[in-house]
Design a protein around this motif. Structure first.
Motif, PDB file in Angstrom:
ATOM      1  N   UNK A  91      59.819  65.936  17.073  1.00 14.80           N
ATOM      2  CA  UNK A  91      58.826  65.926  18.181  1.00 14.80           C
ATOM      3  C   UNK A  91      58.337  67.347  18.651  1.00 14.80           C
ATOM      4  N   UNK A  92      56.986  67.451  18.333  1.00 14.50           N
ATOM      5  CA  UNK A  92      56.465  68.878  18.536  1.00 14.50           C
ATOM      6  C   UNK A  92      55.812  68.911  20.056  1.00 14.50           C
ATOM      7  N   UNK A 140      63.570  73.868  19.550  1.00  8.07           N
ATOM      8  CA  UNK A 140      63.003  74.391  18.433  1.00  8.07           C
ATOM      9  C   UNK A 140      61.264  74.424  18.735  1.00  8.07           C
ATOM     10  N   UNK A 141      61.046  73.850  19.562  1.00  8.39           N
ATOM     11  CA  UNK A 141      59.539  73.716  20.112  1.00  8.39           C
ATOM     12  C   UNK A 141      59.078  74.611  21.245  1.00  8.39           C
ATOM     13  N   UNK A 142      57.906  75.372  20.785  1.00  7.26           N
ATOM     14  CA  UNK A 142      57.818  76.592  21.621  1.00  7.26           C
ATOM     15  C   UNK A 142      57.116  75.672  22.973  1.00  7.26           C
ATOM     16  N   UNK A 143      57.611  76.116  24.140  1.00  2.93           N
ATOM     17  CA  UNK A 143      57.098  75.669  25.363  1.00  2.93           C
ATOM     18  C   UNK A 143      55.943  76.545  26.002  1.00  2.93           C
ATOM     19  N   UNK A 144      54.777  76.179  25.758  1.00  2.00           N
ATOM     20  CA  UNK A 144      53.725  77.151  26.140  1.00  2.00           C
ATOM     21  C   UNK A 144      53.363  76.867  27.630  1.00  2.00           C
ATOM     22  N   UNK A 145      54.147  75.743  28.312  1.00  2.00           N
ATOM     23  CA  UNK A 145      53.977  75.494  29.874  1.00  2.00           C
ATOM     24  C   UNK A 145      54.543  76.407  30.531  1.00  2.00           C
ATOM     25  N   UNK A 168      64.186  79.652   3.463  1.00  2.00           N
ATOM     26  CA  UNK A 168      63.306  78.716   2.843  1.00  2.00           C
ATOM     27  C   UNK A 168      63.134  77.386   3.562  1.00  2.00           C
ATOM     28  N   UNK A 169      64.392  76.896   3.856  1.00  2.00           N
ATOM     29  CA  UNK A 169      64.373  75.424   4.537  1.00  2.00           C
ATOM     30  C   UNK A 169      63.898  75.740   5.857  1.00  2.00           C
ATOM     31  N   UNK A 170      64.080  76.857   6.657  1.00  2.00           N
ATOM     32  CA  UNK A 170      63.340  76.855   8.005  1.00  2.00           C
ATOM     33  C   UNK A 170      62.151  77.035   8.168  1.00  2.00           C
ATOM     34  N   UNK A 171      61.402  77.917   6.788  1.00  2.00           N
ATOM     35  CA  UNK A 171      59.902  78.045   7.014  1.00  2.00           C
ATOM     36  C   UNK A 171      59.355  76.678   6.570  1.00  2.00           C
ATOM     37  N   UNK A 172      59.974  75.844   5.719  1.00  2.00           N
ATOM     38  CA  UNK A 172      59.396  74.339   5.334  1.00  2.00           C
ATOM     39  C   UNK A 172      59.493  73.379   6.740  1.00  2.00           C
ATOM     40  N   UNK A 173      60.550  73.630   7.541  1.00  2.00           N
ATOM     41  CA  UNK A 173      60.612  72.556   8.597  1.00  2.00           C
ATOM     42  C   UNK A 173      60.438  72.999   9.833  1.00  2.00           C
ATOM     43  N   UNK A 174      59.989  74.291  10.316  1.00  2.00           N
ATOM     44  CA  UNK A 174      59.692  74.852  11.726  1.00  2.00           C
ATOM     45  C   UNK A 174      58.483  74.087  11.950  1.00  2.00           C
ATOM     46  N   UNK A 175      58.463  73.206  12.955  1.00  2.00           N
ATOM     47  CA  UNK A 175      57.370  72.570  13.333  1.00  2.00           C
ATOM     48  C   UNK A 175      56.611  73.247  14.592  1.00  2.00           C
ATOM     49  N   UNK A 176      57.157  74.422  15.053  1.00  5.82           N
ATOM     50  CA  UNK A 176      56.373  74.931  16.128  1.00  5.82           C
ATOM     51  C   UNK A 176      56.933  76.685  15.833  1.00  5.82           C
ATOM     52  N   UNK A 177      56.303  76.910  14.689  1.00  8.47           N
ATOM     53  CA  UNK A 177      56.693  78.637  14.324  1.00  8.47           C
ATOM     54  C   UNK A 177      55.598  79.178  15.304  1.00  8.47           C
ATOM     55  N   UNK A 178      56.086  80.823  15.531  1.00  8.17           N
ATOM     56  CA  UNK A 178      55.506  81.445  16.510  1.00  8.17           C
ATOM     57  C   UNK A 178      55.324  82.728  16.153  1.00  8.17           C
ATOM     58  N   UNK A 179      54.019  83.414  16.134  1.00  6.38           N
ATOM     59  CA  UNK A 179      53.685  84.684  15.673  1.00  6.38           C
ATOM     60  C   UNK A 179      53.254  85.407  16.666  1.00  6.38           C
ATOM     61  N   UNK A 198      68.359  66.429  20.832  1.00 10.47           N
ATOM     62  CA  UNK A 198      68.345  66.955  19.474  1.00 10.47           C
ATOM     63  C   UNK A 198      69.727  66.554  18.862  1.00 10.47           C
ATOM     64  N   UNK A 199      70.648  65.729  19.409  1.00 13.29           N
ATOM     65  CA  UNK A 199      72.111  65.410  18.952  1.00 13.29           C
ATOM     66  C   UNK A 199      72.106  65.117  17.552  1.00 13.29           C
ATOM     67  N   UNK A 200      73.023  65.857  16.787  1.00 13.06           N
ATOM     68  CA  UNK A 200      72.995  65.344  15.247  1.00 13.06           C
ATOM     69  C   UNK A 200      71.712  65.846  14.288  1.00 13.06           C
ATOM     70  N   UNK A 201      70.948  66.545  14.973  1.00 16.57           N
ATOM     71  CA  UNK A 201      69.705  66.999  14.224  1.00 16.57           C
ATOM     72  C   UNK A 201      69.804  68.459  13.828  1.00 16.57           C
ATOM     73  N   UNK A 202      68.694  68.803  13.159  1.00 15.26           N
ATOM     74  CA  UNK A 202      68.576  70.173  12.704  1.00 15.26           C
ATOM     75  C   UNK A 202      67.414  70.724  13.503  1.00 15.26           C
ATOM     76  N   UNK A 203      67.675  71.879  14.238  1.00 13.12           N
ATOM     77  CA  UNK A 203      66.713  72.642  15.060  1.00 13.12           C
ATOM     78  C   UNK A 203      66.217  73.836  14.383  1.00 13.12           C
ATOM     79  N   UNK A 204      65.054  74.030  14.026  1.00 12.65           N
ATOM     80  CA  UNK A 204      64.326  75.000  13.139  1.00 12.65           C
ATOM     81  C   UNK A 204      63.251  76.161  13.865  1.00 12.65           C
ATOM     82  N   UNK A 205      63.779  76.935  15.070  1.00 13.71           N
ATOM     83  CA  UNK A 205      62.971  77.752  15.552  1.00 13.71           C
ATOM     84  C   UNK A 205      62.446  79.035  14.724  1.00 13.71           C
TER      85      UNK A 205
END
Length: 421
Positions: free
Chosen positions: A67-68, A91-96, A121-132, A155-162
């Motif tokens: 969920x992004x 793992x999702x950027x909170x712009x608010x 590599x796994x992080x890059x392929x699954x980061x749903x809210x990367x920040x530059x 996020x219980x039992x899930x992978x978080x990928x910031x």
């Protein structure tokens, strides 16, 4: 089990990549390539020399947080100064809630095709809210920026990928505290696979303090990667307060003359907690400087690992590097594996490295007890004293005071930890 988990991660990450993530076609293509790299590399095991003391696969979650949309909530208490804060929810950027001071700006995402390991590599392929993020040229900010990664029940039992990429342009200066925490530390179970990257241009000065304060049953895999140009200085400190399984990867490349880095850290473990620190500092140019102090405090049946590699390439003359790892064991069942390493291919350098393992001094404890301190309090003071010179490496006063407070709060030595010494 390794193959089963690897296959599940491949399947679930492939399903995530099929969803509309809102990235450019070229960036999404780079994600697919990263997915293939992870697929080919697999999950590192103890057969890999760099992972010989840590078996990570059995502790990994296999589903990804998808969920992004950030949940708007109150400003976390860990924020040091509300003039500068970057907040991630699962793992999702909170712009608010995030606030970027003048001189910092969000920039376009950068496609990547070279990764340090399979988790990168796994992080890059699954980061749903990367920040530059860019720190503009000549920007000097005199208050600390707080980056907070918050995990909650969703996020219980899930992978978080910031994933964060920070570019420090010429002559910029900034101190950053990055903290990983959750709202129910005694209950939640999940995996964090985080990547924070830095690129320091000429004469930039960045201090980065990472605090791992996640749920007790969580698994944390983190990469801090920095490329340092001429005259720039990257200061790093990692404070790990213990959890079920942690792997902290630190990689710093000194690419041009007069580049400098200080890579320090402290982990404090108890019960059956496990932390593996893998640090690599590479001197790719002459007249570069590095120093490192890493300390470990281990109680109960905890297990700590420190691997520190200093690499000086051929013809990188007149480099200076020092490395020291010191560990304090508070019980007979606590265990530390330490591997300081120098790989020097130049002949005109100044290098030193070393490691120590010891216990609390009976004489020092007796002295404090003879002055009226209870035995437990005396031992706590000695442990805090042992940690002080690592935490004193933090340059920013507010970040250092925060770290000292959180360390004292979270690490308490009990009589049980000491009973068989």
């Amino acid at each position: 089990m390794e193959n089963i988990i690897h296959n599940e991660l491949i399947k679930n990450s492939a399903a995530l990549l099929k969803k509309p993530l809102g990235f450019s076609p070229s960036y999404q293509q780079a994600m697919l390539k990263a997915h293939e790299i992870f697929k080919n590399l697999g999950i590192p095991s103890r057969k890999n020399e760099d992972w010989k003391y840590t078996s990570i696969e059995k502790n990994l979650s296999i589903r990804f947080f998808e969920d992004n949309v950030s949940i708007v909530s109150d400003v976390p208490k860990s924020v040091i100064d509300q003039r500068g804060m970057i907040i991630f929810n699962n793992g999702v950027f909170n712009k608010f809630l995030s606030v970027l001071p003048e001189g910092l700006e969000l920039t376009a995402l950068i496609n990547e095709d070279i990764f340090l390991d399979s988790f990168d590599a796994l992080n890059f392929s699954t980061a749903i809210s990367p920040l530059s993020l860019k720190i503009k040229k000549n920007t000097v900010i005199d208050f600390p920026i707080t980056i907070i990664h918050l995990v909650d029940d969703v996020a219980v039992n899930k992978i978080i990928c910031p994933r964060i990429m920070i570019l420090a342009e010429e002559n910029s200066k900034l101190s950053i505290m990055e903290i990983f925490e959750c709202n129910k530390p005694e209950l939640l179970q999940y995996t964090t696979n985080a990547v924070t990257q830095f690129s320091l241009k000429a004469n930039a000065h960045i201090e980065h303090v990472k605090i791992q304060n996640e749920a007790r049953s969580a698994t944390h895999i983190g990469l801090t990667n920095a490329n340092v140009c001429a005259g720039a200085k990257f200061k790093s400190l990692t404070l790990d307060l213990g959890l079920k399984m942690a792997r902290n990867n630190i990689n710093v490349s000194l690419n041009e003359p007069n580049a400098q880095t200080s890579v320090h850290g402290l982990f404090a473990l108890k019960n059956t907690e496990h932390t593996d620190v893998f640090s690599v500092i590479k001197h790719f140019a002459g007249h570069t400087f590095s120093d490192q102090l890493f300390k470990g405090i281990l109680a109960g049946e905890s297990h700590g690992i420190f691997t520190g590699k200093i690499i000086i390439v051929k013809d990188a003359q007149l480099c200076t590097s020092s490395q020291l790892n010191k560990n304090l064991l508070l019980s007979k069942k606590a265990h530390i594996d330490t591997r300081p390493q120098l790989l020097v291919h130049a002949d005109d350098v100044k290098c030193s490295h070393g490691a120590t393992i010891g216990q609390l001094s009976d004489e020092e404890a007796f002295y404090l007890e003879s002055r009226g301190l209870p035995k437990e309090k005396a031992k706590q003071m000695l442990c805090h004293g042992f940690a002080t010179d690592a935490l004193d490496k933090i340059e920013n006063d507010k970040i250092r005071q925060f770290c000292e407070k959180i360390f004292v709060t979270h690490f308490k030595v009990t009589a049980l930890d000491q009973q068989d010494l």
